[in-house]
Each structure stands twice: as structure tokens, then as C-alpha cells.
Design an enzyme around this catalytic site. Structure first.
Site, short mmCIF file in Angstrom:
data_model
loop_
_atom_site.label_atom_id
_atom_site.label_comp_id
_atom_site.label_asym_id
_atom_site.label_seq_id
_atom_site.Cartn_x
_atom_site.Cartn_y
_atom_site.Cartn_z
N GLN A 70 81.38 -27.24 44.20
CA GLN A 70 82.85 -27.41 44.08
C GLN A 70 83.14 -28.39 42.95
O GLN A 70 82.41 -29.35 42.75
CB GLN A 70 83.40 -27.98 45.39
CG GLN A 70 83.37 -27.05 46.56
CD GLN A 70 84.35 -25.91 46.43
OE1 GLN A 70 84.07 -24.80 46.85
NE2 GLN A 70 85.49 -26.16 45.81
N1 LIG Z 1 77.38 -9.76 48.77
C1 LIG Z 1 76.71 -10.90 48.58
N2 LIG Z 1 77.24 -12.06 49.00
C2 LIG Z 1 76.54 -13.19 48.81
C3 LIG Z 1 75.26 -13.20 48.19
N3 LIG Z 1 74.82 -14.47 48.14
C4 LIG Z 1 75.77 -15.23 48.72
N4 LIG Z 1 76.81 -14.46 49.12
C5 LIG Z 1 78.04 -14.90 49.77
O1 LIG Z 1 78.69 -15.77 48.89
C6 LIG Z 1 79.32 -16.83 49.59
C7 LIG Z 1 78.91 -18.18 49.02
O2 LIG Z 1 77.57 -18.47 49.36
P1 LIG Z 1 77.02 -19.98 49.45
O3 LIG Z 1 75.55 -19.86 49.63
O4 LIG Z 1 77.78 -20.77 50.42
O5 LIG Z 1 77.36 -20.48 47.97
P2 LIG Z 1 77.03 -21.90 47.32
O6 LIG Z 1 76.62 -21.62 45.92
O7 LIG Z 1 76.04 -22.64 48.17
O8 LIG Z 1 78.45 -22.61 47.32
P3 LIG Z 1 78.77 -24.19 47.31
O9 LIG Z 1 78.00 -24.81 48.42
O10 LIG Z 1 80.24 -24.29 47.50
O11 LIG Z 1 78.35 -24.70 45.96
C8 LIG Z 1 78.92 -16.65 51.05
O12 LIG Z 1 80.00 -16.07 51.73
C9 LIG Z 1 77.74 -15.73 51.00
O13 LIG Z 1 77.68 -14.89 52.13
C10 LIG Z 1 74.72 -11.95 47.75
O14 LIG Z 1 73.63 -11.83 47.19
N5 LIG Z 1 75.50 -10.84 47.97
#
Ligand SMILES: Nc1nc2c(ncn2[C@@H]2O[C@H](COP(=O)(O)OP(=O)(O)OP(=O)(O)O)[C@@H](O)[C@H]2O)c(=O)[nH]1
Ligand SMILES: [Mg+2]
Lengths: 185, 358
Positions: A70
């Protein structure tokens, strides 16, 4: 004996690698780490601070730092630069609108002195989504070819959702780090 | 979790050692469990009125106690090191130890961050960041420069000396528009004053974008994977279950009814959100946003919700984390929508509308 070779010795003994995982919020960092570690991915909240995962990968122990993306907490990323062996930059391949943002943050990161020796793996995530940009397209937008010649890097398409591509990416990263750190002495 | 990490750290695990590891792990676990049980009993007897012995509150309290103890000890060690009289030969290893303690503390925060209130996580991160900075300063002031000459050698084309890390506040903010032309994803864009309808046919595929809409009503039924919303003004948006996440940026005067696994809201003003969400919704740079539970209905929504594992009300619609709010008290940027002001239900199954095929 120089400090560097001492560090190598220590690391060699422990076969430990420190990996920093960053990227814009919503790109899928936390999901990727949990998936690769075989954990439940059904409820994940946006990361408020960071997570550390220690996992065995081949004959190595990976210390993975997954730091929230974020905007408000991007300024904390620099707390984690020290001693990073591998950098993983995660991209949401279906978030076309924020690719400019993504490029800017990556460019800033790569200017960072303390990360200059780290191998760089770019994961073009969410390839399972219809309409996601291909790794090739992402590489073009991020202008990866113009990167510093000394940098070891690779871009891999993946899906944390299906698991596709994750092992390819991690295999490359671990091999690349190993060949730099453990073979040298 | 700790347990697991220990195991993965043992380098060569042979079959023989595995047994003894399992054994000792098991014993350690048993003894910890019994300790836990004992302390629970003790606790219970202390707080007869168990109504206020909320477990997450208790663990937050013990986290804070541990955290501030470590913090104090690190600070006093740092202080000792910086004391000018002490040109001790152990200085270097002392500083190293401090560095290790800070890393341990950091790990401690990470391991506990899943249950801590957002304020505590942010505050702890800030503390750690400050400690690191003090340590860095101590390092550069107290240790002979020799260390850095090595550093210079190891890094190619380094010009700055041991200068503090440069904070680049977006020095390339004038980001070049990407020269490469990329295709747009599916979506509704640049519309004014119309009703926009889209149905996803069960394949759970694809993402969808809503951008630059003014005074529109949007109805999306069926399941899909991801939704991106950007620059909406005075719109009403009704959406069926989204399997992945929803990202909302720059909206004003809107009403959203949304169900998803994750929801991130940035730069929203004067907007109401009716949500069902599996994780905690987050807001950043928002004000005047209000939250209520999901109220959407259309033919087949039960099946769609179930298919996306969104059939259960988790109550998370009100567990909003404000990334821009550092204090423990309620953020002034968002609130719960008073019941008497909520819409009672929205049914979009049979309404007539301009249907745009895309
Ligand atoms: N369709 C799809 N959705 C994904 C994939 N990887 C993650 N997501 C979705 O993307 C969203 C964000 O995933 P997170 O792992 O929370 O992302 P992050 O990068 O850790 O985000 P921050 O912690 O805010 O930095 C979630 O709702 C996941 O389910 C993927 O390969 N395919
Ligand atoms: Mg995360």
C-alpha cells in the site's frame, strides 16, 4: 580474510538466502508466499506491515520478507534492503492502468545502492485471468531490457491462484543466488 | 509456527534424526500446551467475570509488554554504546548484538501481526524503523571508517560514501507514459448518465474495469475474478461476487454494493459501501466513507455467492483498516452507515436497462 568472504562462509554454512518480496499492493505477494509454502490461501488481508516466512527450498533455507505494498507503507520498504540476496518484484498482470506506477516504483528500487548486488526475479502474476498481459508485454512496458548490464534478472509469468510458473521463478532465483554466493569461494 | 521454522532450519534431516526431532518437538509442544493450560486456569481464576477476558485483547497486551521490554533494553544498550567514555574493545560486537536484537524484535512483530490491531502494527514498525536509524547513526559515528572502504570496493560505481539511505520521494514523478501500447481489459469506460449492464456466465473468468463514469448505474451479475474501479462520480454500482479482489481509486459521491475476497479503497470521498468481504477491507486517503453489509439480490445470486465462497456473512464489512490513521482510536475518515439511512435491499434481476454487450 575480507568481510565479504566471512559473510560468504557464514551463509555457506547455513545455506541461507534472504529474499525481499515487494511490488504494488494487490499484486499477489502474500498469496504467492503462502502458495509456495503450501498454506491455505482462502483468507488473506492486505498486508499492514510485513510477513517473514522461513522455508526450505531444495537444499537452501529461504528467508522471505513479504512487505505490504500500500502506498502509505512503501516508505518502509527501505528498512528491508540490507543483506538482500534476491529481490522479487511482483506485478499484477491484469492491472494495466497502474503499470506506470509499477514501473516508477521498480525504477526507484533499482537505483538503491543496497540492492545493487541482488538477483532480480520479476513475477508477472495473475496469468490465469483472461486478458492479463503476457510476461513479454510486461517486460516491454517496464522497459526491462534497458536495465543495468550488471544486474542478473528474469521475468516469469505465473499464477498464485493455480501455482503455475512459481517454481520456475523460484528455481531460477535460487540457482542464480547460489551461483553467486556459494560457488565463488 | 515457530516449531515449523525450527524444523526447516535443521540442515540435514536424516531419517534417524527425524524421529528424535519429532519426539522432542512433540514433547516441547506438550509442555507448552500444559503451561498454556495452567496460565489459562490462573487467568480464569483471576478474572472471575470472563466477559472481559477477550483473548485477542489479552494477547495484544502481552505483545505490547514484550515489545516494550525489548525496545527498552535495545535502547539502553544503544545508549551504553554511545557513551563517550566507553571506548571498549567489544564495541563492534555490541553493535552487532544490538542489530540482531532489532531483527529479532522485527520477527516478533511479523509473527504477531496477524492478530494485532492495525495501529499497533504501524506503531511497532515505526519504533523498529527508529531503532534501526539510531543504530545506523551509532555505527557510522563509532566504528572506524575501515568498514566502509570495504563496502566501497565491493560495490561497483558507488559514488556516495556511507551516506544515509536516500529517500526517493518519487523523483521521477513525471513518469513517462508507457510508450508501449497495451490493450485495455474488458470494461465500461467514459460514460455519462446511462445504465450499464453486464452478465458473467459462470466461467469465473476474467477481470473487469469501470473507469471514468459520471452519473451512471452499473449492474454486474455472475462471478468473475477481479474488478478495477477508477474515477467514478455520482454513480450507483451493484456487483455480484468477485472471486479475487476489488481495487477502487478516486471515487466521489457514489454508492457501491460489492462482494469480494479482498477490497482496497484509495482516494474515496463521500461514498457509501455495502460490502461482503472475506478479509478486512482497507481504506487509504479517504474521507467521509461509510460502510454497511451487502444487500444485493438477483436471480441466482445464492449459487454465485456459494461458488465464490462468499455465501457466509463474515461481519468484516465493519472491520475497516485505515492505512492513513496511526492512532488507536476510531479513524475520522470512515464510519458505519447508520441503520436508518441504509437502503433496505437492491434487486437487479428483472429491471429494464440499456444493456451493453461487451
Ligand atoms: N486470479 C488471481 N488472483 C490472484 C492471484 N494472486 C493473487 N490474487 C488475488 O489478488 C489479491 C491480492 O493478493 P495479495 O496476496 O493480498 O496481494 P499483496 O501483493 O500481498 O498485497 P499487499 O499486501 O496489499 O501489498 C487477492 O484477492 C488474491 O486472491 C492470481 O495469480 N490470480
Ligand atoms: Mg500482502
Amino acid at each position: 580474510m575480507g568481510l565479504l568472504s566471512i559473510i560468504r562462509k557464514i551463509k555457506k554454512k547455513e545455506k541461507e538466502m534472504r529474499i525481499l518480496m515487494v511490488g504494488l499492493d494487490n499484486s499477489g505477494k502474500t498469496t504467492i508466499v503462502l502458495r509456495i509454502n503450501g498454506e491455505d490461501t482462502s483468507v488473506i488481508s492486505p498486508t499492514l506491515g510485513f510477513n517473514i516466512k522461513t522455508i526450505s527450498y531444495q537444499k537452501y533455507t529461504l528467508n522471505i520478507w513479504d512487505v505490504g505494498g500500500q502506498r502509505t507503507i512503501r516508505s518502509y520498504w527501505r528498512n528491508y534492503f540490507e543483506q538482500t540476496d534476491g529481490l522479487i518484484w511482483v506485478v499484477d498482470s491484469s492491472d494495466v492502468r497502474r503499470l506506470d506506477d509499477c514501473k516508477m516504483e521498480l525504477d526507484n528500487l533499482l537505483k538503491e545502492e543496497r540492492l545493487s548486488g541482488a538477483s532480480l526475479l520479476i513475477l508477472a502474476n495473475k496469468q490465469d485471468i483472461q486478458g492479463a498481459l503476457t510476461p513479454k508485454e510486461i517486460a516491454e512496458v517496464l522497459n526491462l531490457d534497458s536495465m543495468d548490464r550488471t544486474r542478473h534478472w528474469k521475468i516469469v509469468g505465473c499464477s498464485a491462484y493455480t501455482g503455475d510458473g512459481l517454481l520456475d521463478g523460484f528455481d531460477w532465483l535460487v540457482q542464480d543466488i547460489a551461483s553467486r554466493i556459494y560457488v565463488l569461494d | 509456527m515457530e516449531e515449523e521454522q525450527y524444523q526447516t532450519k535443521q540442515t540435514p534431516i536424516t531419517n534417524e534424526t527425524l524421529d528424535s526431532i519429532t519426539q522432542s518437538k512433540h514433547e516441547a509442544m506438550l509442555s507448552r500446551l500444559s503451561n498454556l493450560h495452567q496460565s489459562r486456569l490462573l487467568q480464569q481464576s483471576l478474572t472471575r467475570n470472563s466477559s472481559d477476558s477477550n483473548s485477542s485483547f489479552e494477547s495484544t497486551k502481552s505483545f505490547l509488554t514484550n515489545f516494550s521490554e525489548s525496545k527498552t533494553s535495545i535502547e539502553s544498550q544503544l545508549h551504553l554504546c554511545r557513551n563517550p567514555d566507553s571506548s571498549k574493545p567489544t564495541l563492534k560486537s555490541d553493535l552487532n548484538n544490538i542489530s540482531t536484537s532489532i531483527t529479532d524484535l522485527e520477527r516478533f512483530v511479523a509473527e504477531n501481526s496477524y492478530f494485532l490491531p492495525s495501529y499497533e502494527v504501524r506503531a511497532s514498525l515505526k519504533t523498529i524503523s527508529d531503532l534501526k536509524e539510531t543504530l545506523e547513526i551509532a555505527n557510522s559515528e563509532l566504528l572506524p571508517k575501515k568498514k566502509f572502504s570495504f563496502k566501497n570496493k565491493s560495490v561497483v560505481k558507488k559514488e556516495m560514501s556511507n551516506a544515509e539511505p536516500v529517500v526517493r520521494v518519487c523523483d521521477s514523478v513525471v513518469a513517462e507514459k508507457h510508450s508501449v501500447q497495451v490493450r485495455d481489459s474488458l470494461g465500461f469506460r467514459n460514460e455519462e448518465g446511462v445504465v450499464l449492464v453486464k452478465h458473467f456466465g459462470g466461467a469465473k473468468e476474467g477481470d473487469f474495469t469501470l473507469s471514468d463514469l459520471n452519473g451512471c448505474e452499473v449492474r454486474i451479475t455472475g462471478c468473475f475474478r477481479a474488478l478495477y474501479i477508477h474515477r467514478l462520480k455520482d454513480c450507483r454500482v451493484f456487483v455480484g461476487p468477485v472471486l479475487g479482489s476489488i481495487l477502487i481509486e478516486e471515487v466521489e459521491g457514489c454508492l457501491f454494493v460489492l462482494a469480494s475476497h479482498q477490497i482496497r479503497i484509495h482516494h474515496a470521498k463521500g461514498t457509501d459501501f455495502y460490502l461482503r468481504v472475506r478479509s478486512r477491507p482497507i481504506v487509504e486517503d479517504c474521507n467521509g466513507v461509510r460502510f454497511a453489509p451487502y444487500v444485493l439480490d438477483y436471480e441466482g445470486i445464492e449459487r454465485d455467492l456459494k461458488e465464490s465462497s462468499l455465501d457466509e456473512e463474515t461481519g468484516n464489512w465493519e472491520n475497516v483498516d485505515d492505512f492513513k490513521w496511526l492512532r488507536a482510536v476510531q479513524s475520522p475518515n470512515w464510519s458505519i452507515l447508520p441503520e436508518e439511512e441504509r437502503v433496505s435491499g437492491v434487486n437487479i434481476s428483472s429491471s429494464e436497462a440499456l444493456s451493453i454487450d461487451c
